[in-house]
Design an enzyme around this catalytic site. Structure first.
Site, PDB file in Angstrom:
ATOM      1  N   SER A 157       0.623  -0.814   0.060  1.00  0.00           N
ATOM      2  CA  SER A 157       0.393   0.079   0.319  1.00  0.00           C
ATOM      3  C   SER A 157       1.304   1.557  -0.026  1.00  0.00           C
ATOM      4  O   SER A 157       1.663   0.959   0.787  1.00  0.00           O
ATOM      5  CB  SER A 157      -0.314   0.130   1.050  1.00  0.00           C
ATOM      6  OG  SER A 157      -1.393   0.946   0.817  1.00  0.00           O
ATOM      7  N   LYS A 183      -0.616  -0.891  -4.353  1.00  0.00           N
ATOM      8  CA  LYS A 183      -1.775  -0.256  -4.185  1.00  0.00           C
ATOM      9  C   LYS A 183      -1.510   1.409  -4.243  1.00  0.00           C
ATOM     10  O   LYS A 183      -0.735   1.850  -2.591  1.00  0.00           O
ATOM     11  CB  LYS A 183      -2.528  -0.113  -2.728  1.00  0.00           C
ATOM     12  CG  LYS A 183      -3.701   0.560  -2.456  1.00  0.00           C
ATOM     13  CD  LYS A 183      -4.063  -0.736  -1.288  1.00  0.00           C
ATOM     14  CE  LYS A 183      -4.920   0.207  -0.272  1.00  0.00           C
ATOM     15  NZ  LYS A 183      -5.664  -0.398   0.701  1.00  0.00           N
ATOM     16  N   LYS A 185      -2.736   4.649  -2.642  1.00  0.00           N
ATOM     17  CA  LYS A 185      -3.700   5.460  -1.515  1.00  0.00           C
ATOM     18  C   LYS A 185      -4.164   6.806  -3.191  1.00  0.00           C
ATOM     19  O   LYS A 185      -3.606   7.456  -3.303  1.00  0.00           O
ATOM     20  CB  LYS A 185      -3.617   6.312  -0.156  1.00  0.00           C
ATOM     21  CG  LYS A 185      -3.102   4.922   0.262  1.00  0.00           C
ATOM     22  CD  LYS A 185      -4.388   4.251   0.912  1.00  0.00           C
ATOM     23  CE  LYS A 185      -4.041   4.010   1.986  1.00  0.00           C
ATOM     24  NZ  LYS A 185      -5.975   3.548   2.739  1.00  0.00           N
ATOM     25  N   ASP A 211      -6.706   3.291  -3.313  1.00  0.00           N
ATOM     26  CA  ASP A 211      -7.739   3.236  -2.192  1.00  0.00           C
ATOM     27  C   ASP A 211      -8.337   4.514  -1.952  1.00  0.00           C
ATOM     28  O   ASP A 211      -7.230   5.102  -1.537  1.00  0.00           O
ATOM     29  CB  ASP A 211      -7.415   2.656  -1.056  1.00  0.00           C
ATOM     30  CG  ASP A 211      -7.792   2.370  -0.097  1.00  0.00           C
ATOM     31  OD1 ASP A 211      -8.963   3.187   0.584  1.00  0.00           O
ATOM     32  OD2 ASP A 211      -7.273   1.670   0.892  1.00  0.00           O
ATOM     33  N   GLU A 236     -11.287   0.867  -4.419  1.00  0.00           N
ATOM     34  CA  GLU A 236     -11.033   0.591  -2.937  1.00  0.00           C
ATOM     35  C   GLU A 236     -12.305   1.941  -2.284  1.00  0.00           C
ATOM     36  O   GLU A 236     -11.206   2.596  -2.355  1.00  0.00           O
ATOM     37  CB  GLU A 236     -10.059   0.214  -1.887  1.00  0.00           C
ATOM     38  CG  GLU A 236     -10.012  -0.544  -0.366  1.00  0.00           C
ATOM     39  CD  GLU A 236      -9.045  -1.003   0.107  1.00  0.00           C
ATOM     40  OE1 GLU A 236      -7.442  -0.590  -0.970  1.00  0.00           O
ATOM     41  OE2 GLU A 236      -9.071  -0.897   1.489  1.00  0.00           O
ATOM     42  N   ASP A 261     -14.289  -1.372   2.130  1.00  0.00           N
ATOM     43  CA  ASP A 261     -13.193  -1.718   3.100  1.00  0.00           C
ATOM     44  C   ASP A 261     -14.309  -1.737   4.207  1.00  0.00           C
ATOM     45  O   ASP A 261     -14.595  -1.571   5.131  1.00  0.00           O
ATOM     46  CB  ASP A 261     -12.166  -0.702   3.135  1.00  0.00           C
ATOM     47  CG  ASP A 261     -11.295  -0.983   4.522  1.00  0.00           C
ATOM     48  OD1 ASP A 261     -11.421  -1.262   5.512  1.00  0.00           O
ATOM     49  OD2 ASP A 261     -10.059  -0.600   4.427  1.00  0.00           O
ATOM     50  N   LYS A 285     -10.295  -7.177   7.081  1.00  0.00           N
ATOM     51  CA  LYS A 285      -9.717  -7.483   7.923  1.00  0.00           C
ATOM     52  C   LYS A 285     -10.358  -7.314   9.615  1.00  0.00           C
ATOM     53  O   LYS A 285     -11.066  -6.687   9.757  1.00  0.00           O
ATOM     54  CB  LYS A 285      -9.829  -5.836   8.383  1.00  0.00           C
ATOM     55  CG  LYS A 285      -8.414  -4.635   6.936  1.00  0.00           C
ATOM     56  CD  LYS A 285      -8.490  -3.406   6.787  1.00  0.00           C
ATOM     57  CE  LYS A 285      -7.888  -2.727   6.247  1.00  0.00           C
ATOM     58  NZ  LYS A 285      -8.353  -1.161   5.882  1.00  0.00           N
ATOM     59  N   GLY A 313      -4.830  -4.768   5.769  1.00  0.00           N
ATOM     60  CA  GLY A 313      -3.552  -4.507   6.945  1.00  0.00           C
ATOM     61  C   GLY A 313      -3.488  -3.219   7.683  1.00  0.00           C
ATOM     62  O   GLY A 313      -4.329  -2.279   6.847  1.00  0.00           O
TER      63      GLY A 313
HETATM   64  O1  OSB Z   1      -7.260   1.569   4.171  1.00  0.00           O
HETATM   65  O2  OSB Z   1      -6.720  -0.328   3.774  1.00  0.00           O
HETATM   66  C1  OSB Z   1      -6.565   1.245   4.628  1.00  0.00           C
HETATM   67  C2  OSB Z   1      -3.664   1.578   6.628  1.00  0.00           C
HETATM   68  C3  OSB Z   1      -4.208   2.449   7.907  1.00  0.00           C
HETATM   69  C4  OSB Z   1      -5.835   2.137   7.594  1.00  0.00           C
HETATM   70  C5  OSB Z   1      -6.253   1.606   6.726  1.00  0.00           C
HETATM   71  C6  OSB Z   1      -6.175   0.935   5.613  1.00  0.00           C
HETATM   72  C7  OSB Z   1      -4.726   0.962   5.365  1.00  0.00           C
HETATM   73  C8  OSB Z   1      -3.784   0.712   4.340  1.00  0.00           C
HETATM   74  C9  OSB Z   1      -1.755   0.364   4.890  1.00  0.00           C
HETATM   75  O3  OSB Z   1      -3.645   0.516   3.336  1.00  0.00           O
HETATM   76  C10 OSB Z   1      -2.736  -1.225   4.645  1.00  0.00           C
HETATM   77  C11 OSB Z   1      -0.823  -1.751   5.549  1.00  0.00           C
HETATM   78  O4  OSB Z   1      -0.963  -2.260   7.125  1.00  0.00           O
HETATM   79  O5  OSB Z   1      -0.319  -2.342   4.396  1.00  0.00           O
HETATM   80 MG    MG Z   2      -8.739   0.272   2.929  1.00  0.00          MG
END
Ligand code: OSB
Ligand code: MG
Length: 390
Positions: A157, A183, A185, A211, A236, A261, A285, A313
């Site tokens: 991510s 992925k 953001k 995401d 996402e 999510d 999750k 995650g």
């Molecule tokens: O939206 O997936 C998410 C981290 C913190 C809160 C929300 C998200 C995330 C990540 C990181 O995208 C995922 C990871 O732990 O690699």
């Molecule tokens: Mg997410």
């Protein structure tokens, strides 16, 4: 259909229960190797709540277990936050667990069911009991799950970057590390051009997804449809968590599959979202849904409905990362998860066997319990407080 894992949740069929000992609530401060920015904010360190418990079997054997609470410092991803989670665990959840008497991991959620919300806090307790129970019975989480895969593909991510140049440098680094899926953001203002540049950098064959962490609105359908040419695996959580109907409308308007999510907090809610056409792919999750056992139910539900799933995650330490790797070895996890090497976020982990990647894959842990060994010396070094609840 009969869910594969029904036996795990059937109170009547449970034969081995345990007496729960004290719970140790430990807070640790873990600096991130690089700041992580999402549409809801930026963080440069993680303040994590760990739960340690001891269970006593019929024959008097005492076994410890560890859980990791995935709540962030602020209620920015979901309503939970780490101080609140610690408070509700100490003052509301543990007293209910005690009142329930002897139990096993499958008995934790039913004992807490009358208390609303707080899935991450509940999940941390269930996780500690599950880890202890698996250690006590010499069972790995993967074999408990009946998981067949011994390795899982690893996705990464990538946070929002101020400039496309910086983003490309970061993505190239992860490609060089071997990650098999990227992925990104995104948020309004850092989306279409960022995705276009990354797609050009990594070429057409490397799986790519985005995401939004709820950063868009229903009226953004035509804007988000501009992502369609980049052949993304999924978008996402584009809309606010409560807007299930909006996601269904978006799914009809945008070709790229819509993945939920934040919106998915239980198996029954996931079933509703699937029925409405709002959830074409599911991010699972365990913390967000109240624990690994509910996560398994959602996996089974999605498999029955032909909905691909992947494991999300929450910047976990080696505790949560090991458990997630085992969960993601279930057959319905057909897309790479956000289960990166520990070094993606942390210079050093609190376990002696941190998750690493080889040829873009993570090896599913096979040791008894959730699959990690605590590095007690380093854990003590990063501990900021410890509180025991009897
Ligand atoms: O939206 O997936 C998410 C981290 C913190 C809160 C929300 C998200 C995330 C990540 C990181 O995208 C995922 C990871 O732990 O690699
Ligand atoms: Mg997410």
């Amino acid at each position: 259909m009969t869910l594969r894992h029904d036996a795990l949740h059937d109170n009547a069929r449970r034969d081995t229960t345990f007496e729960l000992g004290a719970f140790e609530l430990r807070r640790i401060a873990m600096p991130l190797v690089t700041p992580f920015r999402t549409s809801f904010g930026s963080q440069s360190a993680r303040d994590i709540l760990l739960v340690r418990t001891e269970i006593t079997a019929d024959d008097g054997t005492v076994t410890e277990g560890w859980g990791e609470c995935v709540a962030l410092s602020e209620p920015s991803y979901s309503p939970e936050y780490v101080d609140g989670a610690q408070h509700v665990i100490e003052h509301h959840l543990i007293p209910r667990l005690r009142a329930a008497g002897r139990l096993d991991a499958g008995g934790v959620a039913p004992a807490l069911a009358k208390l609303h919300g707080h899935p991450m806090a509940k999940a941390a307790l269930e996780m500690a009991v599950l880890d202890a129970q698996l250690r006590a019975t010499g069972t790995s989480f993967a074999s408990f799950l009946g998981a067949t895969n011994t390795t899982i593909p690893s996705g990464v991510s990538v946070g929002i970057h101020d400039t496309v140049d910086d983003l490309l440098r970061t993505v190239q680094g992860y490609v060089d590390d071997g990650y098999v899926r990227i992925k990104l953001k995104i948020e309004p203002g850092s989306d279409i051009d960022h995705v276009a540049a990354v797609r050009e950098l990594i070429g057409p064959d490397t799986p790519l997804q985005v995401d939004a962490n709820t950063a868009y609105r229903r009226t953004d359908g035509r804007h988000l449809a501009q992502l369609d040419p980049f052949d993304l695996l999924l978008i996402e959580q584009p809309l606010p968590e409560a807007d299930i109907v909006g996601h269904a409308l978006l799914a009809a308007e945008v070709d790229t599959p819509i993945c939920l999510d934040e919106s998915l907090v239980s198996a029954s809610g996931t079933a509703d979202a699937i029925e409405l056409g709002a959830c074409e792919i599911a991010n699972i999750k365990p913390g967000r849904v109240g624990g690994y056992l509910e996560a398994i139910r959602i996996h089974d539900l999605c498999v029955a409905n032909n909905i691909p799933v992947w494991c999300g995650g929450m910047l976990e330490t080696g505790i949560g990362r090991a458990a997630n790797a085992a969960l993601a070895a279930l057959p319905g996890f057909t897309l790479p998860g956000d289960i990166s090497a520990s070094t993606r976020f942390y210079a050093q982990d609190i376990v002696t066997d941190p998750i690493t990647i080889t040829d873009g894959h993570v090896t599913v842990p096979t040791s008894p319990g959730l699959g990690f060994d605590i590095d007690q010396a380093f854990l003590d070094q990063v501990t900021t407080s410890t509180h025991t609840v009897d």
